[in-house]
Write a protein that holds these residues in place. Structure first.
Motif, short mmCIF file in Angstrom:
data_model
loop_
_atom_site.label_atom_id
_atom_site.label_comp_id
_atom_site.label_asym_id
_atom_site.label_seq_id
_atom_site.Cartn_x
_atom_site.Cartn_y
_atom_site.Cartn_z
N ALA A 61 0.81 -1.22 0.00
CA ALA A 61 0.00 0.00 0.00
C ALA A 61 0.84 1.27 0.00
CB ALA A 61 -0.94 0.01 1.21
N GLY A 62 2.13 1.14 0.36
CA GLY A 62 2.97 2.32 0.50
C GLY A 62 2.67 3.09 1.77
N TRP A 63 2.34 2.37 2.85
CA TRP A 63 2.00 2.99 4.13
C TRP A 63 3.10 2.71 5.14
CZ3 TRP A 63 -3.75 1.08 5.05
CH2 TRP A 63 -4.58 1.65 4.07
N ALA A 64 3.39 3.71 5.97
CA ALA A 64 4.33 3.53 7.08
C ALA A 64 3.82 4.30 8.28
CB ALA A 64 5.72 4.03 6.69
N LEU A 65 3.97 3.70 9.45
CA LEU A 65 3.64 4.35 10.72
C LEU A 65 4.93 4.49 11.49
CD1 LEU A 65 1.28 5.40 12.47
CD2 LEU A 65 1.22 3.14 13.56
N LEU A 66 5.25 5.73 11.88
CA LEU A 66 6.56 6.04 12.44
C LEU A 66 6.44 6.74 13.78
CD1 LEU A 66 8.03 7.45 9.14
CD2 LEU A 66 8.75 5.32 10.22
N PRO A 67 7.39 6.49 14.66
CA PRO A 67 7.40 7.24 15.93
C PRO A 67 7.87 8.67 15.68
CG PRO A 67 9.38 5.91 15.75
CD PRO A 67 8.51 5.55 14.56
N SER A 68 7.68 9.51 16.64
CA SER A 68 8.20 10.87 16.56
C SER A 68 9.72 10.83 16.65
CB SER A 68 7.63 11.73 17.69
OG SER A 68 8.15 13.04 17.63
N GLY A 69 10.36 11.63 15.80
CA GLY A 69 11.82 11.62 15.80
C GLY A 69 12.44 12.76 16.57
N GLY A 70 11.63 13.63 17.18
CA GLY A 70 12.17 14.77 17.88
C GLY A 70 12.40 15.95 16.96
N PRO A 71 13.18 16.93 17.39
CA PRO A 71 13.40 18.12 16.57
C PRO A 71 14.29 17.81 15.37
CG PRO A 71 14.81 18.17 18.50
CD PRO A 71 13.88 16.99 18.68
N THR A 72 14.11 18.58 14.31
CA THR A 72 14.96 18.44 13.15
C THR A 72 16.23 19.27 13.33
OG1 THR A 72 13.98 20.30 11.97
CG2 THR A 72 12.96 18.12 11.66
N LEU A 73 17.18 19.03 12.47
CA LEU A 73 18.40 19.82 12.50
C LEU A 73 18.09 21.30 12.27
CD1 LEU A 73 21.46 19.41 12.78
CD2 LEU A 73 21.57 19.11 10.29
#
Length: 331
Positions: free
Chosen positions: A96-108
């Motif tokens: 399906a092209g689906w992904a569930l991801l955790p929060s990665g925090g702040p970006t650079l």
């Protein structure tokens, strides 16, 4: 041949939305969490992203359009091959092209606060290079996922095919290539193929190439630097990454491309490869890789916009725009 506009999933369709939310709910339940509020969507022609509040903090659901659908499977493989360098998905549905991801925090970008402090990049780039070195041993697996093949051996043919796609290049349109520029680009094919042959023989094997690595696509949280948003990625010469990375840093900080600070970042990225060649040769290889990678950028945009979504028109000029940059390089 024009890259066909694939039927676009109607992400606003209640049936699709219900099925996706059920999938998210079931995936979270397997981790002991539950959805705790309405999702917040962000939609582009090539993807939909939901911020999903849960009783254990926010998570992120991403659905890709057909042209970038391989990203979900790629995330899972990179998490297995290079743990700690990317977010480990909570769940993936590759078909399906689906992904569930955790929060990665702040970006650079957020950590730097928009200033021109490059220390974060100095720390991040060697880690990205190490990710590529590991992935280089798994190129066949990456290609089997559907990750596009933009290796130097393939690029001349892809360039020629792209030049035949007059619709994607908007030939004669205000935002497209003029017939004269189109002819000039076709005249570059022999020289471009020569540069690609040289690059293929440079002694640096192909690997995953992010193709859009800027400070908004790097997490810089307590867990270290992790790289995300792989929808433009291809199997290619790894040094091609520096085209977008160094250009984006130059733009964000008001520096020129030849600024010594940017050259130091390039060298920080190249350092992990100094067991393959001397530094001067690696710099030359990086320069040629950046030159040929403008074709990869054009192809990435065409792939992302291979959809019937009418909002694609807002971005269509990127396909000819990147290709035209070949005229400004030694190629």
């Amino acid at each position: 041949m024009t890259e066909a506009a694939a039927p676009q999933t109607d992400w606003a369709d209640p049936r699709w939305r219900g099925a996706a939310l059920d999938w998210v709910t079931e995936a979270l339940a397997r981790t002991g969490r539950r959805v705790a509020g309405p999702v917040e969507p962000r939609v582009r022609p090539w993807s939909l992203v939901w911020r999903v509040p849960t009783d254990g903090g926010d998570v992120w659901f991403k659905a890709n359009s057909p042209g970038t659908r391989y990203e979900a499977a790629l995330l899972a493989v990179l998490a297995r091959l290079t743990p700690g360098r990317v977010l480990e998905p909570i769940a993936v549905d590759a078909a399906a092209g689906w992904a569930l991801l955790p929060s990665g925090g702040p970006t650079l970008r957020e950590v730097a606060g928009g200033d021109d402090d490059l220390a974060g990049w100095v720390r991040a780039l060697p880690g990205y290079a190490e990710l590529q070195r590991v992935a280089a041993g798994h190129v066949d697996e990456l290609l089997a996922l559907g990750v596009p093949d933009h290796r130097p051996e393939a690029l001349p043919g892809l360039f020629a095919e792209l030049l035949d796609d007059r619709a994607a290049l908007l030939i004669g349109a205000p935002d497209g290539l003029s017939p004269e520029v189109h002819d000039r680009l076709r005249g570059l094919l022999p020289r471009y193929a020569e540069r690609c042959r040289w690059l293929a023989g440079s002694g640096i094997e192909a690997s995953i190439q992010h193709d859009d690595l800027h400070d908004g696509n790097v997490f810089a949280g307590p867990a270290g630097h992790r790289f995300f948003d792989w929808g433009d990625a291809s199997v290619a010469h790894p040094f091609g990454t520096m085209l977008v990375t160094l250009r984006s840093i130059a733009h964000a900080t008001g520096r020129s491309g030849s600024d010594p600070a940017l050259l130091r970042l390039r060298d920080a990225y190249l350092e992990p490869w100094t067991d393959r060649s001397d530094r001067d040769t690696l710099r030359q290889v990086a320069q040629v890789a950046a030159e040929v990678t403008v074709v990869s950028r054009s192809l990435s945009w065409r792939r992302a916009l291979a959809t019937a979504d009418p909002s694609r028109a807002e971005y269509a000029a990127a396909v000819p725009g990147w290709l035209e940059e070949l005229l400004a390089t030694p190629c």
